[in-house]
Design a protein around this motif. Structure first.
Motif, PDB file in Angstrom:
ATOM      1  N   ALA A 123      88.808   5.706  70.206  1.00  0.00           N
ATOM      2  CA  ALA A 123      88.961   6.613  71.340  1.00  0.00           C
ATOM      3  C   ALA A 123      88.076   7.842  71.190  1.00  0.00           C
ATOM      4  CB  ALA A 123      90.429   7.015  71.476  1.00  0.00           C
ATOM      5  N   LEU A 133      87.295   4.154  78.121  1.00  0.00           N
ATOM      6  CA  LEU A 133      88.290   4.081  77.052  1.00  0.00           C
ATOM      7  C   LEU A 133      89.115   2.791  77.115  1.00  0.00           C
ATOM      8  CD1 LEU A 133      89.513   5.471  74.628  1.00  0.00           C
ATOM      9  CD2 LEU A 133      91.004   6.765  76.164  1.00  0.00           C
ATOM     10  N   PRO A 134      89.695   2.408  78.264  1.00  0.00           N
ATOM     11  CA  PRO A 134      90.397   1.111  78.289  1.00  0.00           C
ATOM     12  C   PRO A 134      89.489  -0.077  77.981  1.00  0.00           C
ATOM     13  CG  PRO A 134      90.989   2.445  80.200  1.00  0.00           C
ATOM     14  CD  PRO A 134      89.836   3.118  79.554  1.00  0.00           C
ATOM     15  N   ALA A 135      88.240  -0.023  78.439  1.00  0.00           N
ATOM     16  CA  ALA A 135      87.323  -1.128  78.146  1.00  0.00           C
ATOM     17  C   ALA A 135      87.061  -1.235  76.646  1.00  0.00           C
ATOM     18  CB  ALA A 135      86.014  -0.925  78.903  1.00  0.00           C
ATOM     19  N   CYS A 141      88.016   7.604  81.742  1.00  0.00           N
ATOM     20  CA  CYS A 141      89.019   6.819  82.477  1.00  0.00           C
ATOM     21  C   CYS A 141      88.710   5.322  82.468  1.00  0.00           C
ATOM     22  CB  CYS A 141      89.129   7.324  83.917  1.00  0.00           C
ATOM     23  SG  CYS A 141      89.764   9.012  84.064  1.00  0.00           S
ATOM     24  N   ALA A 142      87.450   4.949  82.568  1.00  0.00           N
ATOM     25  CA  ALA A 142      87.095   3.523  82.609  1.00  0.00           C
ATOM     26  C   ALA A 142      86.543   3.021  81.286  1.00  0.00           C
ATOM     27  CB  ALA A 142      86.072   3.278  83.724  1.00  0.00           C
ATOM     28  N   LEU A 186      89.017  -0.172  74.109  1.00  0.00           N
ATOM     29  CA  LEU A 186      90.229  -0.638  73.411  1.00  0.00           C
ATOM     30  C   LEU A 186      90.485  -2.111  73.676  1.00  0.00           C
ATOM     31  CD1 LEU A 186      92.606   2.406  73.982  1.00  0.00           C
ATOM     32  CD2 LEU A 186      91.283   1.834  71.938  1.00  0.00           C
ATOM     33  N   GLY A 187      90.203  -2.578  74.895  1.00  0.00           N
ATOM     34  CA  GLY A 187      90.383  -4.001  75.187  1.00  0.00           C
ATOM     35  C   GLY A 187      89.413  -4.873  74.416  1.00  0.00           C
ATOM     36  N   GLY A 242      82.007   1.658  77.232  1.00  0.00           N
ATOM     37  CA  GLY A 242      83.170   1.278  76.439  1.00  0.00           C
ATOM     38  C   GLY A 242      82.997  -0.053  75.736  1.00  0.00           C
ATOM     39  N   HIS A 243      82.342  -0.999  76.393  1.00  0.00           N
ATOM     40  CA  HIS A 243      82.101  -2.306  75.769  1.00  0.00           C
ATOM     41  C   HIS A 243      81.201  -2.168  74.558  1.00  0.00           C
ATOM     42  CE1 HIS A 243      80.096  -6.254  75.311  1.00  0.00           C
ATOM     43  NE2 HIS A 243      81.292  -6.719  75.618  1.00  0.00           N
TER      44      HIS A 243
END
Length: 522
Positions: A329, A382-384, A379-380, A386-387, A313-314
């Motif tokens: 996403a 995608l939030p990373a 789960c892990a 977007l953050g 994600g990063h």
């Protein structure tokens, strides 16, 4: 006429290039088969108790080469007399044919500096020709193995070798074309998926190595018990090295959650080992967890997929600063899906049957490990992503500039308001704000400052507008404040130039510093 005569030559050149690519594929297959044959023959020659003759050795080499391509072998000489499948692929052996096919396809499109003028086939033609030449040799080896003790399963022989060879040839052509992607988002997706997959494999290898070191005594006992002479131990050691990538994939599947099967009735997960495992004596299998519920050491392995998903994600979030949240996403989900597909393929190849009955299911289940990798990435990761995207899109806060210090001669407004005195007139009140102040500022012509104005000869001269020297003849507002800044002694302020209708003022005599010197009576 010229065009008609040159066209067959060009077509003939391309046909020769395709034929040369097909030969390259066949040579790559022969090199891989020859390397494995040399290793098997060396082990057979060095063994003090050889089993079988040269024909059996060549059949064993052919079966091992087919096994490296994902083909299941059938063992016919079993104790029960029933044929038993052998489907666990040593992934380190798979790297050899994959690299040879990749190199053959790459060199077909990029033959080197000495053959730049030769005709080259199209990328699709090069990949198809190299893969076709390689698969021709594979078909011959499959037919040869049918007459030996380890015949190939025809179903898996028709499925896995074409996929492996086509994939390796495709990556070789892609490398020769410059490793380009059709779009920047797809490039980010591929790099993020590769980063996540690499993190999973490295973490799985670390977990497997730590477990092996933890059970080092049991692994050493099993290793010494398999063979008593040095040649047999060398063969076992080579087999352990060939299965090290399998151990990394097993560790990654264990950390993902589904774990791996140790027979049809046993399953090892971070929560514990359930069932009755059927583990053959082998050094790497001595590192499997013991029976019972898992401890915090087993649960710590779940940090591997978490770190892999966050890094995935990063990687996407760093490149998604100008993208929308929807595109970010979708890219994360695509990278997680690609990583999950690769994990599923590797888990399927790393496991497989070791026999019939209870050993028909051994190792991780491909679709379960792939689905778990996709779930972790969604789960892990995608939030990373977007953050990181939100952090990169933030606007920097303006820096606070300190207020300038007041001038030394500026009046104290607070003290003036408190005392009720009238505020003095501000300097420069007549100049609007849009007119810049003079660069030289206000020059003072009194005291020691007047002696610093150089004269044309180089020595300092007297200021013609000195109030103290001339008795304030030019007045306070115009005397020292508006003197000539360039040292011109004939300079006069504009306000003191007489008009055309006014008489010129008589110059005032210069005062005598010694008034008694002109007194005749003195």
């Amino acid at each position: 006429m010229t065009h008609v005569t040159q066209q067959p030559l060009v077509q003939g050149g391309r046909s020769a290039a395709l034929a040369a690519a097909c030969v390259r594929g066949g040579v790559a297959a022969g090199l891989g088969l020859g390397v494995l044959a040399v290793l098997v023959i060396a082990a057979w020659v060095s063994s003090p108790f050889p089993d079988g003759g040269p024909g059996d050795v060549l059949h064993a080499a052919a079966g091992l080469w087919l096994l490296a391509h994902g083909v299941e072998l059938i063992r016919t000489d079993t104790l029960s007399g029933l044929p038993a499948p052998l489907g666990v692929v040593p992934l380190l052996l798979t790297a050899l044919p994959v690299w040879l096919v990749h190199r053959a396809a790459r060199d077909t499109l990029d033959p080197g500096a000495g053959a730049r003028d030769r005709p080259r086939p199209s990328p699709s033609g090069a990949a198809a020709s190299v893969a076709g030449g390689y698969l021709l040799v594979t078909a011959v080896v499959v037919l040869y193995s049918e007459s030996g003790p380890l015949p190939a399963d025809l179903v898996t022989a028709g499925l896995w070798p074409p996929l492996v060879v086509a994939g390796a040839a495709g990556t070789g052509v892609w490398t020769a074309l410059g490793r380009s992607f059709p779009g920047p988002r797809r490039a980010v997706l591929a790099r993020a998926a590769g980063l996540g997959l690499g993190t999973l494999l490295v973490g799985g290898a670390v977990a497997a190595a730590a477990s092996t070191v933890w059970h080092a005594g049991r692994a050493q006992t099993v290793f010494l018990g398999l063979a008593g002479e040095w040649s047999g131990r060398a063969v076992v050691l080579l087999l352990v090295l060939a299965l090290l990538p399998n151990a990394a994939v097993w560790g990654a599947a264990y950390g993902l959650g589904p774990g791996f099967a140790l027979g049809t009735g046993a399953l090892a997960t971070p929560l514990g080992l359930a069932g009755d495992p059927a583990v053959p004596p082998f050094p790497l299998l001595a590192a499997v967890p013991a029976e019972g519920r898992g401890t915090w050491l087993h649960w710590a392995v779940t940090a591997v997929p978490l770190v892999a998903a966050v890094l995935l994600g990063h990687r996407v979030g760093r490149s998604a600063r100008t993208w929308t949240a929807r595109d970010t996403a979708l890219t994360v989900l695509g990278a997680a899906g690609a990583c999950g597909a690769a994990v599923a393929v590797l888990a399927t190849a790393a496991g497989g049957p070791l026999g019939s009955g209870r050993l028909s299911a051994f190792g991780p289940v491909g679709w379960q490990a792939g689905a778990a990798a996709v779930l972790w990435g969604a789960c892990a990761g995608l939030p990373a992503a977007l953050g990181v995207r939100a952090w990169g899109r933030r606007s920097p806060r303006p820096k606070r500039v300190p207020a300038p210090a007041p001038a030394p001669d500026a009046p104290d407004l607070k003290r003036t308001e408190a005392s009720g005195e009238q505020e003095p007139a501000r300097k420069g009140w007549w100049r609007p704000a849009w007119i810049p102040a003079p660069k030289w500022g206000r020059l003072r012509r009194t005291g020691a400052a007047t002696t610093g104005i150089p004269a044309p000869g180089g020595a300092p001269h007297e200021d013609p507008y000195d109030d103290e020297l001339y008795g304030g003849s030019y007045g306070k507002p115009y005397g020292s404040a508006y003197g000539d800044p360039f040292g011109d002694t004939g300079y006069e302020p504009y306000d003191f130039l007489p008009a055309a209708w006014e008489p010129s003022p008589e110059p005032r005599p210069k005062p005598d510093p010694d008034p008694d010197s002109k007194n005749p009576d003195a």
